[in-house]
Design a protein around this motif. Structure first.
Motif, mmCIF file in Angstrom:
data_model
loop_
_atom_site.group_PDB
_atom_site.id
_atom_site.type_symbol
_atom_site.label_atom_id
_atom_site.label_comp_id
_atom_site.label_asym_id
_atom_site.label_seq_id
_atom_site.Cartn_x
_atom_site.Cartn_y
_atom_site.Cartn_z
ATOM 1 N N TYR A 63 1.230 -1.243 0.457
ATOM 2 C CA TYR A 63 0.437 0.059 0.036
ATOM 3 C C TYR A 63 0.662 1.177 0.459
ATOM 4 O O TYR A 63 2.101 1.346 0.495
ATOM 5 N N THR A 64 0.690 2.838 -0.407
ATOM 6 C CA THR A 64 1.490 3.494 -0.037
ATOM 7 C C THR A 64 1.119 4.137 0.555
ATOM 8 O O THR A 64 0.061 4.092 1.881
ATOM 9 N N SER A 65 2.098 5.279 0.849
ATOM 10 C CA SER A 65 1.987 5.552 2.321
ATOM 11 C C SER A 65 0.800 6.733 2.588
ATOM 12 O O SER A 65 -0.064 6.966 1.687
ATOM 13 N N PHE A 66 0.023 6.102 3.620
ATOM 14 C CA PHE A 66 -1.055 6.996 4.403
ATOM 15 C C PHE A 66 -0.973 8.391 4.736
ATOM 16 O O PHE A 66 -1.440 9.260 4.881
ATOM 17 N N VAL A 159 -9.598 5.026 -7.577
ATOM 18 C CA VAL A 159 -8.371 5.088 -9.242
ATOM 19 C C VAL A 159 -7.100 4.011 -8.650
ATOM 20 O O VAL A 159 -6.931 3.174 -9.038
ATOM 21 N N ARG A 160 -7.251 3.884 -7.162
ATOM 22 C CA ARG A 160 -5.485 3.309 -7.005
ATOM 23 C C ARG A 160 -5.647 1.940 -7.191
ATOM 24 O O ARG A 160 -4.525 1.353 -6.804
ATOM 25 N N GLU A 161 -7.341 1.529 -6.647
ATOM 26 C CA GLU A 161 -7.201 0.070 -6.242
ATOM 27 C C GLU A 161 -7.782 -0.546 -8.205
ATOM 28 O O GLU A 161 -7.360 -1.889 -8.081
ATOM 29 N N ARG A 162 -8.092 -0.087 -9.011
ATOM 30 C CA ARG A 162 -8.262 -0.148 -10.532
ATOM 31 C C ARG A 162 -7.169 0.085 -10.892
ATOM 32 O O ARG A 162 -6.346 -1.212 -11.667
ATOM 33 N N LEU A 163 -6.128 0.958 -10.882
ATOM 34 C CA LEU A 163 -4.986 0.572 -11.345
ATOM 35 C C LEU A 163 -4.034 -0.850 -10.366
ATOM 36 O O LEU A 163 -3.548 -1.531 -10.824
ATOM 37 N N ALA A 164 -4.055 -0.645 -9.196
ATOM 38 C CA ALA A 164 -3.691 -1.511 -8.128
ATOM 39 C C ALA A 164 -4.594 -3.080 -9.586
ATOM 40 O O ALA A 164 -3.059 -4.329 -9.120
ATOM 41 N N LYS A 165 -4.821 -3.744 -9.454
ATOM 42 C CA LYS A 165 -6.115 -4.751 -10.271
ATOM 43 C C LYS A 165 -5.487 -5.006 -11.111
ATOM 44 O O LYS A 165 -5.092 -5.857 -11.941
ATOM 45 N N MET A 185 -7.508 -4.434 5.191
ATOM 46 C CA MET A 185 -7.481 -3.857 3.837
ATOM 47 C C MET A 185 -7.003 -4.924 2.831
ATOM 48 O O MET A 185 -6.344 -5.795 3.817
ATOM 49 N N THR A 186 -7.676 -5.078 1.487
ATOM 50 C CA THR A 186 -7.077 -5.392 0.832
ATOM 51 C C THR A 186 -5.513 -4.841 -0.074
ATOM 52 O O THR A 186 -5.586 -3.623 0.225
ATOM 53 N N THR A 187 -4.039 -5.956 -0.272
ATOM 54 C CA THR A 187 -2.641 -4.852 -0.721
ATOM 55 C C THR A 187 -3.174 -5.535 -1.124
ATOM 56 O O THR A 187 -3.311 -6.949 -1.662
ATOM 57 N N HIS A 188 -1.849 -4.920 -2.042
ATOM 58 C CA HIS A 188 -1.062 -5.398 -3.243
ATOM 59 C C HIS A 188 0.294 -5.572 -2.761
ATOM 60 O O HIS A 188 0.826 -4.480 -3.461
ATOM 61 N N PRO A 189 1.149 -6.590 -2.176
ATOM 62 C CA PRO A 189 2.215 -6.687 -2.689
ATOM 63 C C PRO A 189 3.066 -6.092 -3.699
ATOM 64 O O PRO A 189 2.520 -7.236 -4.740
ATOM 65 N N VAL A 190 4.302 -6.178 -4.069
ATOM 66 C CA VAL A 190 5.108 -6.428 -5.439
ATOM 67 C C VAL A 190 5.074 -7.939 -5.469
ATOM 68 O O VAL A 190 6.179 -8.488 -4.427
ATOM 69 N N SER A 191 4.754 -8.248 -6.225
ATOM 70 C CA SER A 191 5.443 -9.893 -6.733
ATOM 71 C C SER A 191 6.336 -9.828 -7.668
ATOM 72 O O SER A 191 6.958 -11.047 -7.565
ATOM 73 N N ASN A 192 6.849 -9.433 -8.817
ATOM 74 C CA ASN A 192 7.146 -9.070 -9.636
ATOM 75 C C ASN A 192 8.381 -7.997 -9.679
ATOM 76 O O ASN A 192 7.995 -6.776 -9.996
ATOM 77 N N ALA A 193 9.415 -8.852 -8.541
ATOM 78 C CA ALA A 193 10.343 -7.107 -8.320
ATOM 79 C C ALA A 193 11.157 -6.589 -9.185
ATOM 80 O O ALA A 193 11.248 -5.879 -9.263
ATOM 81 N N ALA A 194 11.502 -7.486 -10.467
ATOM 82 C CA ALA A 194 12.523 -7.274 -11.294
ATOM 83 C C ALA A 194 11.734 -6.110 -12.088
ATOM 84 O O ALA A 194 12.861 -5.699 -12.958
ATOM 85 N N GLU A 195 10.088 -6.336 -12.576
ATOM 86 C CA GLU A 195 10.248 -4.751 -13.205
ATOM 87 C C GLU A 195 9.746 -3.865 -12.350
ATOM 88 O O GLU A 195 10.001 -2.721 -13.211
ATOM 89 N N LYS A 196 9.438 -3.483 -11.372
ATOM 90 C CA LYS A 196 9.611 -2.439 -10.022
ATOM 91 C C LYS A 196 11.602 -2.071 -10.753
ATOM 92 O O LYS A 196 11.565 -0.318 -10.177
ATOM 93 N N GLN A 197 12.520 -3.050 -10.401
ATOM 94 C CA GLN A 197 13.277 -2.662 -9.988
ATOM 95 C C GLN A 197 13.983 -1.524 -12.041
ATOM 96 O O GLN A 197 14.782 -1.134 -12.170
#
Length: 285
Positions: A63-66, A159-165, A185-197
């Motif tokens: 999730y993004t910073s509160f 918007v954030r939830e739709r983008l996360a999905k 709360m539904t969260t979306h941790p990064v599962s493809n670290a290579a793409e973010k890197q």
């Protein structure tokens, strides 16, 4: 082969016999804007909004910073830039009155759907709005920051939830449930670290190894992402892994880039007008 070399060879091969008819130069430029790195065909295509959200998400927490109250408007600015880069909208052409960026209206250029739900929803709003609105007004309307009850229907919700999905569907994020004492709360941790890197390296390289020193020479999707990351208060995440000397250099170059006069830069590069208009809007707010 570098991107610049490939473009030069294409230009030589095409010659003047393939000059675009009047009105089609922008379309060719828009296609050119979508070119990234030489190996980009192997990577997952993301929208500017998805990239901004990915930069802002905590990798493990999902999730993004509160405390970040900027990212909502930053994502809406990203929608406007994305639509402009795809040739769907444009700023009102300059006339003898020489209006400033924040005075020029957002006009529909093409109503052909993009296939992206958020972009197409915004496109329908812009198409149905008369008289046309400015960039700053559209960011406010899409965020829901308006006192006019008759314009609340323009707000883009979740918007954030739709983008996360969308990022989950592309295999970059996962989905988990976390308990926060009083609520789940539904969260979306990064599962493809290579793409973010890959995304982080692209931005870091644009400020270090591939620094061009003039905004108009920078690849426009990269320029747009730097502007949006700054406006969404997630740019610090790009620099976090850099060594101290490179961190200082990247931060100083970013400061130089973002402190230029948007009016002057927009006049130098027509295809980047929407990027500078969005930056001008955030500078004023």
């Amino acid at each position: 082969m570098t991107t610049l070399t490939r473009r030069a060879r294409r230009a030589e091969a095409g010659g003047s016999s393939h000059k675009q008819p009047d009105g089609e130069e922008d379309g060719a430029a828009d296609r050119d804007l979508n070119e990234e790195e030489p190996d980009d065909s192997k990577d997952i295509r993301l929208t500017l909004m998805e990239e901004v959200l990915l930069l802002g998400l905590k990798d493990k927490e999902g999730y993004t910073s509160f405390w970040n109250d900027c990212i909502s408007s930053g994502l809406r600015g990203g929608i406007l830039i994305e639509l402009a880069l795809r040739g769907r909208i444009q700023l009102e052409p300059l006339s003898l009155r020489r209006k400033r960026l924040l005075e020029r209206k957002v006009l529909l250029k093409s109503d052909v759907p993009t296939g992206d739900v958020l972009l197409d929803e915004t496109l329908r709003h812009i198409k149905a709005t008369e008289p046309a609105e400015t960039v700053q007004t559209w960011i406010e309307l899409l965020t829901g920051e308006t006192w006019n009850p008759f314009k609340l229907q323009y707000q883009l919700r979740n918007v954030r939830e739709r983008l996360a999905k969308a990022l989950v569907e592309k295999g970059i994020l996962g989905t988990e449930k976390q308990n926060f004492l009083l609520f789940d709360m539904t969260t979306h941790p990064v599962s493809n670290a290579a793409e973010k890197q890959r995304l982080l390296r692209r931005l870091q390289d644009s400020l270090l190894e591939r620094w061009v020193n003039e905004p108009r020479r920078m690849e426009r999707r990269t320029l747009a992402l730097l502007v949006l990351a700054h406006s969404s208060d997630v740019l610090e995440n790009v620099f976090a892994s850099l060594a101290d000397d490179k961190y200082d250099l990247a931060v100083n170059r970013t400061k130089d880039l973002l402190e230029v006069d948007p009016e002057a830069e927009a006049a130098k590069a027509k295809g980047a007008e929407m990027i500078w208009a969005v930056l001008a809007a955030f500078n004023k707010s």
